[in-house]
Design a protein around this motif. Sequence first.
Motif, mmCIF file in Angstrom:
data_model
loop_
_atom_site.group_PDB
_atom_site.id
_atom_site.type_symbol
_atom_site.label_atom_id
_atom_site.label_comp_id
_atom_site.label_asym_id
_atom_site.label_seq_id
_atom_site.Cartn_x
_atom_site.Cartn_y
_atom_site.Cartn_z
ATOM 1 N N THR A 1 3.485 -1.184 3.881
ATOM 2 C CA THR A 1 2.835 -0.091 3.744
ATOM 3 C C THR A 1 3.952 1.150 3.674
ATOM 4 N N ALA B 1 1.036 -1.148 -0.018
ATOM 5 C CA ALA B 1 -0.086 0.141 -0.054
ATOM 6 C C ALA B 1 0.914 1.103 -0.186
ATOM 7 N N LEU C 1 -7.810 -1.271 3.200
ATOM 8 C CA LEU C 1 -6.324 -1.872 3.296
ATOM 9 C C LEU C 1 -6.261 -2.698 4.300
ATOM 10 N N GLU D 1 4.521 5.270 3.253
ATOM 11 C CA GLU D 1 3.980 6.668 3.397
ATOM 12 C C GLU D 1 4.660 7.650 2.740
ATOM 13 N N LEU E 1 -1.780 -6.955 3.875
ATOM 14 C CA LEU E 1 -0.495 -6.298 3.394
ATOM 15 C C LEU E 1 0.951 -6.829 3.920
ATOM 16 N N ASP F 1 -8.899 3.085 5.082
ATOM 17 C CA ASP F 1 -8.143 2.323 5.803
ATOM 18 C C ASP F 1 -8.907 0.806 6.126
#
Length: 535
Positions: free
Chosen positions: A523, A363, A515, A525, A520, A512
């Motif tokens: 992740t 993600a 996800l 960011e 996952l 959220d």
Amino acid sequence: MSQPTLHASVILDRLTFTWPDGSTALDGLSGAFGSGRTGLVGRNGAGKSTLLRLMAGELEPTSGFVAASGEVAYLPQQLTLDVDRRVAELLGVSEALDAVRAISAGDVDPAQFDAVGDDWDIEARAEASLAEAGLAPDFLDRTVGALSGGEAVLVAIAGIRLRRAPITLLDEPTNNLDRDARAKLGAMVQAWKGTLIVVSHDLSLLELMDDTAELYAQTLSVFGGPYSEWRAWLDAEQDAAKQAEATAAQAFRKEKRQRIEAEIKLSHRARTARKAELEKRVPKIIAHGRRMEAEVSAGKLRTEVGAKEDAARASLDEAGRRVRSDASMKIELPDPQVSRSRRIAMLGDDERAWVLQGPERVALVGRNGAGKTTLLERLVRGSSGPTVGSTLVAEALTDRIGYLPQRIDGLDAERSVFENIADAAPQVPEKELRNRLARFLIRGATADRPVSALSGGERFRVALAKLLLSDPPPHLVVLDEPTNNLDIDTVDQLVEALRAYRGAVLVVSHDDAFLARLDLDLTLEIDAEGSLREL
């Protein structure tokens, strides 16, 4: 069912709408929306967006009518904005604002005073509305083109609040909002005065509603409570309906069996009577009388058992109508045969890089405007090196990438659904391709309709099918906000499909809950400084 909010604000009476191609979107719909906040839910293609457009006056009913108790303000799913317009125009305050400023600068033209009217505090009120949406006062004089998609939505909603329309319709308002913007919208919704009707698949937003309305099978039903309470009621009601159907089916089988047994018994009696008559064991006149009595008795018995069977069948039919037979999208994806050691893609900045390897699920998150979509597009298009003003880099290590952008622009709107899909899988026979499309609930006449005639959710399913049914299948599936146009049940199916996919998945989403269900592996960011970090 819990009672909804009283005092109807919008009334629908036998509302029917037919598109120019002859397809019917709504047929004889009647119902009412009460004051307060109502979440409108339903499957893709049920007609939710069409209903909002009818209530807003954007579409004219084919028959029937809509009656609203006051002015209706409307925010569509897709904002079509002139990028050169000022935010003040988007808010609907530019004329009064410019007049106030002109008068303050010494302009005494009566036309300026007419433009102001009673809105001498318009600038303060506009800035307060922007602040409520988490936007700075200087946004008033920015151009729309300088806003992110999420900021544009918040400004449009702030403008609706500023107008103080008694009835407001919002169509999927959280689609382009990041986590912080969704929280701001939630606060605005909780403080909303007047009637608010929201079409949404966002479970958090739906929990803020007073009532939940569902558009299902050309019927509008309204439940007094938020989505979770309505869903619990619906699930319990469906469990009870299925149990009632099972009980009715058992009773019907019993009555059918008893009718068959009665017919066998009557047939046996008739054969015995005929045999006795033929063998002349009783006088002819007596045998004839007995046969007539038997026929009358048989007729009564047939009528009695037949009536019981018919009643049991009617009860079964009635119970069956309560049970929903919704078709669910069932995606069975081809195996792209990606080994766990296969390097698929690289994402990084000037300090660190991450390699997507094998069938990993990754993600990419971050605030609106952070550069997530730009990074995805660089990956898909094969650009090398960082973007201007950014240290972020992306490199594809395979040429088999399937990409589904936020804006569904990879479809030819004038060609049919099937023709669009066939372009991506030219080697797959037509019959097999239509069978695969049916798993996406694209079947029959729908497959031969032009893409331009589809709803937003239906168009997304077509784009998703084109991506996932491509031949050969992609090693990497890249999805940018894939839940924006999907109903809640279809999101469930997408989650199952992505979890089962044997290739790599890279997804950008502000959802959220979505996800969290993808299992996952990583992740990443994009932070406020424009760097990547692992969460």
